[in-house]
Design a protein around this motif. Structure first.
Motif, PDB file in Angstrom:
ATOM      1  N   GLN A  13       0.836  -1.185   0.000  1.00 50.23           N
ATOM      2  CA  GLN A  13       0.000   0.000   0.000  1.00 50.23           C
ATOM      3  C   GLN A  13       0.881   1.250   0.000  1.00 50.23           C
ATOM      4  O   GLN A  13       2.039   1.205   0.422  1.00 50.23           O
ATOM      5  N   ALA A  14       0.319   2.320  -0.485  1.00 46.24           N
ATOM      6  CA  ALA A  14       1.039   3.592  -0.473  1.00 46.24           C
ATOM      7  C   ALA A  14       1.489   3.921   0.947  1.00 46.24           C
ATOM      8  O   ALA A  14       0.736   3.718   1.913  1.00 46.24           O
ATOM      9  N   GLY A  15       2.716   4.403   1.051  1.00 42.26           N
ATOM     10  CA  GLY A  15       3.285   4.741   2.344  1.00 42.26           C
ATOM     11  C   GLY A  15       4.109   3.643   2.982  1.00 42.26           C
ATOM     12  O   GLY A  15       4.851   3.895   3.936  1.00 42.26           O
ATOM     13  N   GLU A  16       3.971   2.440   2.459  1.00 43.74           N
ATOM     14  CA  GLU A  16       4.718   1.310   3.015  1.00 43.74           C
ATOM     15  C   GLU A  16       6.119   1.220   2.405  1.00 43.74           C
ATOM     16  O   GLU A  16       6.494   2.018   1.550  1.00 43.74           O
ATOM     17  N   SER A  17       6.858   0.216   2.874  1.00 42.08           N
ATOM     18  CA  SER A  17       8.250   0.065   2.461  1.00 42.08           C
ATOM     19  C   SER A  17       8.505  -1.327   1.892  1.00 42.08           C
ATOM     20  O   SER A  17       7.781  -2.278   2.206  1.00 42.08           O
ATOM     21  N   SER A  85       8.234   5.078   1.971  1.00 48.34           N
ATOM     22  CA  SER A  85       7.190   6.020   1.533  1.00 48.34           C
ATOM     23  C   SER A  85       6.809   5.788   0.075  1.00 48.34           C
ATOM     24  O   SER A  85       6.731   6.717  -0.735  1.00 48.34           O
ATOM     25  N   LEU A  86       6.571   4.545  -0.249  1.00 47.79           N
ATOM     26  CA  LEU A  86       6.236   4.200  -1.633  1.00 47.79           C
ATOM     27  C   LEU A  86       4.908   4.809  -2.042  1.00 47.79           C
ATOM     28  O   LEU A  86       3.993   4.963  -1.218  1.00 47.79           O
ATOM     29  N   ASN A  87       4.816   5.175  -3.302  1.00 46.11           N
ATOM     30  CA  ASN A  87       3.571   5.698  -3.844  1.00 46.11           C
ATOM     31  C   ASN A  87       3.268   5.002  -5.168  1.00 46.11           C
ATOM     32  O   ASN A  87       4.143   4.324  -5.729  1.00 46.11           O
ATOM     33  N   PRO A  88       2.060   5.138  -5.674  1.00 45.17           N
ATOM     34  CA  PRO A  88       1.692   4.403  -6.903  1.00 45.17           C
ATOM     35  C   PRO A  88       2.600   4.698  -8.090  1.00 45.17           C
ATOM     36  O   PRO A  88       2.751   3.834  -8.965  1.00 45.17           O
ATOM     37  N   GLU A  89       3.205   5.882  -8.120  1.00 44.31           N
ATOM     38  CA  GLU A  89       4.113   6.218  -9.214  1.00 44.31           C
ATOM     39  C   GLU A  89       5.401   5.387  -9.181  1.00 44.31           C
ATOM     40  O   GLU A  89       6.157   5.376 -10.150  1.00 44.31           O
ATOM     41  N   ASP A  90       5.648   4.707  -8.074  1.00 45.42           N
ATOM     42  CA  ASP A  90       6.822   3.839  -7.970  1.00 45.42           C
ATOM     43  C   ASP A  90       6.560   2.450  -8.544  1.00 45.42           C
ATOM     44  O   ASP A  90       7.481   1.622  -8.621  1.00 45.42           O
ATOM     45  N   GLU A 107      22.669   6.033 -18.122  1.00 48.95           N
ATOM     46  CA  GLU A 107      22.312   5.381 -19.383  1.00 48.95           C
ATOM     47  C   GLU A 107      22.372   3.861 -19.249  1.00 48.95           C
ATOM     48  O   GLU A 107      23.327   3.311 -18.697  1.00 48.95           O
ATOM     49  N   VAL A 108      21.371   3.208 -19.784  1.00 50.85           N
ATOM     50  CA  VAL A 108      21.305   1.750 -19.723  1.00 50.85           C
ATOM     51  C   VAL A 108      22.542   1.117 -20.345  1.00 50.85           C
ATOM     52  O   VAL A 108      23.074   0.125 -19.842  1.00 50.85           O
ATOM     53  N   ALA A 109      23.022   1.682 -21.428  1.00 48.70           N
ATOM     54  CA  ALA A 109      24.157   1.108 -22.156  1.00 48.70           C
ATOM     55  C   ALA A 109      25.446   1.098 -21.349  1.00 48.70           C
ATOM     56  O   ALA A 109      26.390   0.382 -21.690  1.00 48.70           O
ATOM     57  N   ALA A 110      25.503   1.869 -20.271  1.00 48.49           N
ATOM     58  CA  ALA A 110      26.723   1.936 -19.455  1.00 48.49           C
ATOM     59  C   ALA A 110      26.854   0.765 -18.495  1.00 48.49           C
ATOM     60  O   ALA A 110      27.858   0.638 -17.807  1.00 48.49           O
ATOM     61  N   TRP A 111      25.817  -0.077 -18.441  1.00 49.17           N
ATOM     62  CA  TRP A 111      25.776  -1.177 -17.477  1.00 49.17           C
ATOM     63  C   TRP A 111      25.741  -2.508 -18.229  1.00 49.17           C
ATOM     64  O   TRP A 111      24.714  -2.871 -18.804  1.00 49.17           O
ATOM     65  N   PRO A 112      26.823  -3.273 -18.210  1.00 50.13           N
ATOM     66  CA  PRO A 112      26.895  -4.502 -19.006  1.00 50.13           C
ATOM     67  C   PRO A 112      26.096  -5.680 -18.444  1.00 50.13           C
ATOM     68  O   PRO A 112      25.683  -6.557 -19.208  1.00 50.13           O
ATOM     69  N   TYR A 113      25.916  -5.695 -17.137  1.00 54.21           N
ATOM     70  CA  TYR A 113      25.315  -6.883 -16.513  1.00 54.21           C
ATOM     71  C   TYR A 113      23.971  -6.536 -15.889  1.00 54.21           C
ATOM     72  O   TYR A 113      23.854  -5.510 -15.202  1.00 54.21           O
ATOM     73  N   TRP A 114      22.990  -7.422 -16.099  1.00 51.14           N
ATOM     74  CA  TRP A 114      21.625  -7.152 -15.668  1.00 51.14           C
ATOM     75  C   TRP A 114      20.985  -8.388 -15.042  1.00 51.14           C
ATOM     76  O   TRP A 114      21.269  -9.517 -15.433  1.00 51.14           O
ATOM     77  N   GLY A 115      20.106  -8.129 -14.079  1.00 50.62           N
ATOM     78  CA  GLY A 115      19.276  -9.183 -13.540  1.00 50.62           C
ATOM     79  C   GLY A 115      18.006  -9.325 -14.353  1.00 50.62           C
ATOM     80  O   GLY A 115      17.832  -8.671 -15.380  1.00 50.62           O
ATOM     81  N   GLN A 116      17.113 -10.182 -13.860  1.00 53.69           N
ATOM     82  CA  GLN A 116      15.862 -10.452 -14.558  1.00 53.69           C
ATOM     83  C   GLN A 116      14.753  -9.492 -14.170  1.00 53.69           C
ATOM     84  O   GLN A 116      13.788  -9.343 -14.915  1.00 53.69           O
ATOM     85  N   GLY A 117      14.881  -8.875 -13.021  1.00 50.38           N
ATOM     86  CA  GLY A 117      13.873  -7.908 -12.594  1.00 50.38           C
ATOM     87  C   GLY A 117      12.851  -8.488 -11.639  1.00 50.38           C
ATOM     88  O   GLY A 117      12.578  -9.695 -11.668  1.00 50.38           O
ATOM     89  N   VAL A 118      12.309  -7.628 -10.788  1.00 53.45           N
ATOM     90  CA  VAL A 118      11.221  -7.990  -9.890  1.00 53.45           C
ATOM     91  C   VAL A 118      10.146  -6.913  -9.965  1.00 53.45           C
ATOM     92  O   VAL A 118      10.458  -5.737 -10.163  1.00 53.45           O
ATOM     93  N   GLN A 119       8.926  -7.338  -9.779  1.00 51.20           N
ATOM     94  CA  GLN A 119       7.812  -6.405  -9.872  1.00 51.20           C
ATOM     95  C   GLN A 119       7.531  -5.778  -8.528  1.00 51.20           C
ATOM     96  O   GLN A 119       7.498  -6.461  -7.495  1.00 51.20           O
ATOM     97  N   VAL A 120       7.330  -4.474  -8.540  1.00 49.03           N
ATOM     98  CA  VAL A 120       6.893  -3.729  -7.370  1.00 49.03           C
ATOM     99  C   VAL A 120       5.595  -3.025  -7.742  1.00 49.03           C
ATOM    100  O   VAL A 120       5.551  -2.270  -8.713  1.00 49.03           O
ATOM    101  N   THR A 121       4.562  -3.280  -6.979  1.00 51.54           N
ATOM    102  CA  THR A 121       3.259  -2.677  -7.231  1.00 51.54           C
ATOM    103  C   THR A 121       2.799  -1.960  -5.976  1.00 51.54           C
ATOM    104  O   THR A 121       2.751  -2.561  -4.901  1.00 51.54           O
ATOM    105  N   VAL A 122       2.490  -0.680  -6.127  1.00 51.59           N
ATOM    106  CA  VAL A 122       2.050   0.131  -5.000  1.00 51.59           C
ATOM    107  C   VAL A 122       0.632   0.608  -5.287  1.00 51.59           C
ATOM    108  O   VAL A 122       0.383   1.270  -6.289  1.00 51.59           O
ATOM    109  N   SER A 123      -0.282   0.276  -4.397  1.00 55.22           N
ATOM    110  CA  SER A 123      -1.666   0.679  -4.579  1.00 55.22           C
ATOM    111  C   SER A 123      -2.020   1.801  -3.613  1.00 55.22           C
ATOM    112  O   SER A 123      -1.469   1.896  -2.513  1.00 55.22           O
ATOM    113  N   SER A 124      -2.948   2.627  -4.043  1.00 55.40           N
ATOM    114  CA  SER A 124      -3.327   3.783  -3.226  1.00 55.40           C
ATOM    115  C   SER A 124      -4.420   3.428  -2.246  1.00 55.40           C
ATOM    116  O   SER A 124      -5.016   2.381  -2.290  1.00 55.40           O
TER     117      SER A 124
END
Length: 124
Positions: A13-17, A85-90, A107-124
């Motif tokens: 929820q918004a405001g959480e961490s 202090s997460l908000n929906p825009e995060d 710039e993305v191109a400056a970083w050679p190594y990347w992970g797969q990513g994780v989803q963060v969803t903040v609801s109001s």
């Protein structure tokens, strides 16, 4: 080869961490600058935060400065992104990146190594 694996995403929820973690293997972690990027649906991937290889220099996007904190633990070959202090825009997919002796460039191109990513969803 170098591998990055994120964890810690979720729905809050918004405001959480949340705290994201990125474990690096296959490389000399103390030589890596670490970064966090995010990409919301329909938008370009953007730089969120970065920490240099010594941990002495940190950079943040204006939109998260004061709310997010990046850190690293060389003994655990892990980078963290503490998000308060997460908000929906995060809401986005968050991905960690690494660059040997990188200069924390946004710039993305400056970083050679990347992970797969994780989803963060903040609801109001």
């Amino acid at each position: 080869q170098v591998q990055l694996v994120e964890s810690g995403g979720g729905s809050v929820q918004a405001g959480e961490s949340l705290r994201l973690s990125c474990v690096v293997s296959g490389g000399r972690f103390p030589t890596f600058a670490m970064g966090w990027f995010r990409q919301a649906p329909g938008k370009e991937r953007q730089f969120v935060a970065g920490i240099n290889f010594t941990g002495g220099v940190k950079k943040y996007a204006d939109s998260v400065r004061g709310r997010f904190t990046i850190s690293r633990d060389n003994t655990k070959t892990t980078s963290y992104l503490q998000m308060n202090s997460l908000n929906p825009e995060d809401t986005a997919e968050y991905t960690c990146a690494a660059a040997r002796f990188g200069k924390l460039e946004p710039e993305v191109a400056a970083w050679p190594y990347w992970g797969q990513g994780v989803q963060v969803t903040v609801s109001s």
